[in-house]
Design an enzyme around this catalytic site. Structure first.
Site, mmCIF file in Angstrom:
data_model
loop_
_atom_site.group_PDB
_atom_site.id
_atom_site.type_symbol
_atom_site.label_atom_id
_atom_site.label_comp_id
_atom_site.label_asym_id
_atom_site.label_seq_id
_atom_site.Cartn_x
_atom_site.Cartn_y
_atom_site.Cartn_z
ATOM 1 N N THR A 196 1.107 -1.299 0.304
ATOM 2 C CA THR A 196 -0.073 -0.076 0.100
ATOM 3 C C THR A 196 0.597 1.169 -0.500
ATOM 4 O O THR A 196 2.319 1.441 0.275
ATOM 5 C CB THR A 196 -1.412 -0.100 1.182
ATOM 6 O OG1 THR A 196 -1.425 1.476 1.520
ATOM 7 C CG2 THR A 196 0.041 -0.426 2.882
ATOM 8 N N ASP A 197 -0.260 2.552 -0.495
ATOM 9 C CA ASP A 197 0.884 3.740 -1.153
ATOM 10 C C ASP A 197 1.242 4.042 0.978
ATOM 11 O O ASP A 197 2.039 4.472 1.422
ATOM 12 C CB ASP A 197 0.443 4.771 -1.417
ATOM 13 C CG ASP A 197 -1.841 4.862 -0.820
ATOM 14 O OD1 ASP A 197 -1.971 4.407 -0.681
ATOM 15 O OD2 ASP A 197 -2.253 6.020 -1.486
ATOM 16 N N GLU A 198 0.512 3.774 1.615
ATOM 17 C CA GLU A 198 0.187 3.952 3.265
ATOM 18 C C GLU A 198 0.917 3.756 4.095
ATOM 19 O O GLU A 198 2.297 4.306 4.966
ATOM 20 C CB GLU A 198 -0.965 3.368 3.988
ATOM 21 C CG GLU A 198 -2.173 4.314 3.354
ATOM 22 C CD GLU A 198 -3.238 3.860 4.682
ATOM 23 O OE1 GLU A 198 -2.822 3.950 6.399
ATOM 24 O OE2 GLU A 198 -4.289 3.343 3.827
ATOM 25 N N TYR A 244 -1.808 -0.285 11.330
ATOM 26 C CA TYR A 244 -2.216 -1.386 9.835
ATOM 27 C C TYR A 244 -0.759 -0.286 9.263
ATOM 28 O O TYR A 244 -0.200 -1.270 8.492
ATOM 29 C CB TYR A 244 -3.331 -0.489 9.479
ATOM 30 C CG TYR A 244 -2.717 -0.650 7.523
ATOM 31 C CD1 TYR A 244 -3.513 -2.167 7.204
ATOM 32 C CD2 TYR A 244 -3.537 0.182 6.832
ATOM 33 C CE1 TYR A 244 -3.059 -2.378 5.785
ATOM 34 C CE2 TYR A 244 -3.099 0.217 5.576
ATOM 35 C CZ TYR A 244 -2.955 -1.514 4.508
ATOM 36 O OH TYR A 244 -3.911 -1.096 3.300
ATOM 37 N N SER A 265 2.438 -2.112 10.151
ATOM 38 C CA SER A 265 2.239 -3.811 10.147
ATOM 39 C C SER A 265 2.609 -3.965 8.617
ATOM 40 O O SER A 265 3.494 -4.812 7.904
ATOM 41 C CB SER A 265 1.259 -4.657 11.105
ATOM 42 O OG SER A 265 0.056 -4.223 9.305
ATOM 43 N N LYS A 266 2.300 -3.040 7.275
ATOM 44 C CA LYS A 266 2.161 -3.890 5.800
ATOM 45 C C LYS A 266 3.776 -2.744 5.490
ATOM 46 O O LYS A 266 4.680 -3.889 4.918
ATOM 47 C CB LYS A 266 2.035 -2.550 5.440
ATOM 48 C CG LYS A 266 0.472 -3.208 5.250
ATOM 49 C CD LYS A 266 0.000 -4.630 4.649
ATOM 50 C CE LYS A 266 0.045 -4.373 3.432
ATOM 51 N NZ LYS A 266 0.142 -5.397 2.621
ATOM 52 N N LEU A 308 -18.209 11.684 7.807
ATOM 53 C CA LEU A 308 -16.931 12.441 6.903
ATOM 54 C C LEU A 308 -16.330 12.820 7.531
ATOM 55 O O LEU A 308 -16.352 13.575 8.497
ATOM 56 C CB LEU A 308 -17.569 13.487 5.716
ATOM 57 C CG LEU A 308 -16.164 14.404 5.385
ATOM 58 C CD1 LEU A 308 -16.075 13.203 4.293
ATOM 59 C CD2 LEU A 308 -16.762 15.237 4.064
ATOM 60 N N ASN A 324 -11.758 13.553 -0.330
ATOM 61 C CA ASN A 324 -13.082 13.196 0.283
ATOM 62 C C ASN A 324 -13.751 13.894 0.694
ATOM 63 O O ASN A 324 -15.332 13.529 0.336
ATOM 64 C CB ASN A 324 -12.483 12.875 2.043
ATOM 65 C CG ASN A 324 -11.197 12.040 2.040
ATOM 66 O OD1 ASN A 324 -11.268 11.126 0.959
ATOM 67 N ND2 ASN A 324 -11.082 11.763 3.441
#
Length: 341
Positions: free
Chosen positions: A124-126, A151, A154-155, A207, A250
Site C-alpha cells: 500500500t501507499d500508506e 496498519y 504492519s504493512k 465524513l 474526501n
C-alpha cells in the site's frame, strides 16, 4: 501455470482471481483465505465452476495452512491477505501484527521451502506516510518509509521482510504499492462503498474532520492488471508503485456520490476526525509506467456511475454484510457521533 492467491475472497484479491481465471492469465488458482469479516465467498461465485479454481479455508498465521496450499508447488504466490482497515488497527493493533507480519513471514518460509517461482507482495501507499496538502511532490519507490498508523506500520514491516528475503535468501520477489482502490465487491466499511450504500438507504454520510484529506484513487481492475504486468515484466527484488494519478479530497468524493445517487448533500455529516489521520497520499507511478507499461485508466468521475449502479443492483450482497457483525462495528465508529441508526 499455477498461482496461489492469499486473501482471494477479499475485495482486491477476488477481483484478481476472477480476472486471472476468466481472462486466462493462468491455468490454475488456489485461493487461501481465512474468511474473516472482509472475506466473502460470494465474491468468488463467478469462478466456482471453473476447472482451475480451488479454495482452501485457512489462515496465513498458521504455517500448516500455508503448507497445504503450496504442497503441489506454485509458479507464484500473490499475497493479498491482510488486515487492512486503519480504524480497526487503531482500535486493536495486535491482529494486524499477527496477520500482516507473522503471516507474511510464514509465506516467505513456505515459498522458500516449496521453491515458489515468484513472490508477489501486494502492499500500500500508506507505508510512505503522509504529505501536506500544499506539497507538490509524490512519493516514489525511493521515498523513506514513514507509516503513521498501526496498519501502515504492519504493512511496512511485511514489505521489509519480503525485501530482506530477496537480499538474504535470493527469493524471487516483487513488491507493489498501490493507491486507494474502489469498485464492485468492496467491503462496506471502506469510504466509497460506505457512502454509496448509506446514500442508497438515505442514511448519513459520516465524513471525518474537515473532509479535505486527499487520497489517490485507482479502479480495482487497473490494479489487478498492474499486478499481472509486474509478475510478467517486473525485475526480481524491485518495488513498483501502482498509482492512480487521481487525487481527490474526501469531501469532493462525498459530493460526487451525492450527485450520482441523487441524495442531498445535507446527508454529509462531519464526525470527529480519527487519530493520526494522514492528510494526503500520492504516489508517482512513473517507474511502473516506464518499465511495465502500466496505465491507471479513466478518472473516478468517469467510473463512479457504473460503481454506484453495481451497488444499486447488488443490494442483497452488501445489505447482508451491513446487517451482520459489521453493524456493531459501524455503531462503535460512526453512529454515536452522527445519531445514525
Amino acid at each position: 501455470m499455477r498461482w496461489v492467491v492469499t486473501g482471494g475472497a477479499g475485495f482486491i484479491g477476488s477481483n484478481f482471481v476472477r480476472r486471472a481465471l476468466l481472462e486466462e492469465w493462468c491455468d490454475e488458482i488456489i485461493v487461501l483465505d481465512a474468511l474473516t469479516y472482509a472475506g466473502n465467498m460470494e465474491n468468488l461465485k463467478p469462478v466456482f465452476e471453473h476447472p482451475g479454481f480451488t479454495f482452501i479455508h485457512g489462515n496465513i498465521i498458521r504455517a500448516d495452512d500455508v503448507d497445504k496450499a503450496l504442497r503441489d508447488g506454485a509458479d507464484a504466490i500473490f499475497h493479498f491477505a491482510a488486515e487492512s482497515h486503519v480504524d480497526r488497527s487503531i482500535e486493536s493493533a495486535l491482529p494486524f501484527v499477527e496477520t500482516n507480519v507473522v503471516g507474511t513471514q510464514n509465506l516467505i518460509d513456505a515459498a522458500r521451502k516449496h521453491k515458489v517461482g515468484r513472490f508477489m507482495h501486494v502492499s500500500t501507499d500508506e507505508v510512505y506516510g503522509s504529505l501536506e496538502l500544499e506539497d507538490q511532490k509524490r512519493f516514489s519507490e525511493e521515498s523513506a518509509l514513514e507509516p503513521t498508523s498501526p496498519y501502515a506500520a504492519s504493512k511496512t514491516s511485511s514489505d521489509l521482510l519480503v525485501l530482506a528475503a530477496h537480499k538474504t535468501y535470493g527469493l524471487n520477489t516483487i513488491v507493489t504499492r498501490c493507491s486507494n482502490n474502489y469498485g464492485p465487491y468492496q467491503f462496506p466499511e471502506k469510504f466509497i462503498p460506505l457512502f454509496i450504500t448509506n446514500a442508497l438507504e438515505n442514511k448519513p454520510l459520516p465524513l471525518y474532520g474537515d473532509g479535505k484529506n486527499v487520497r489517490d484513487w485507482i479502479y480495482v481492475d487497473e490494479h489487478s492488471f498492474g499486478l499481472k504486468l509486474a509478475f510478467e515484466k517486473g525485475v526480481n527484488g524491485e518495488v513498483y508503485n501502482l498509482g492512480g494519478e487521481c487525487e481527490r479530497a474526501n469531501k469532493d468524493i462525498a459530493l460526487a456520490i451525492c450527485e450520482v445517487t441523487g441524495v442531498g448533500k445535507e446527508l454529509i455529516q462531519p464526525v470527529e476526525d480519527r487519530l493520526a489521520h494522514d492528510r494526503r497520499y500520492a504516489i508517482e507511478p512513473f517507474k511502473a509506467k516506464d518499465k511495465l507499461g502500466f496505465r491507471a485508466g479513466p478518472s473516478i468521475e468517469e467510473r463512479l456511475v457504473e460503481v454506484v449502479d453495481w451497488y444499486r443492483d447488488n443490494k442483497e450482497w452488501w445489505a447482508n454484510i451491513k446487517n451482520g457483525a459489521y453493524k456493531d462495528y459501524y455503531q462503535r465508529m460512526y453512529a454515536q457521533r452522527t445519531g445514525a441508526k
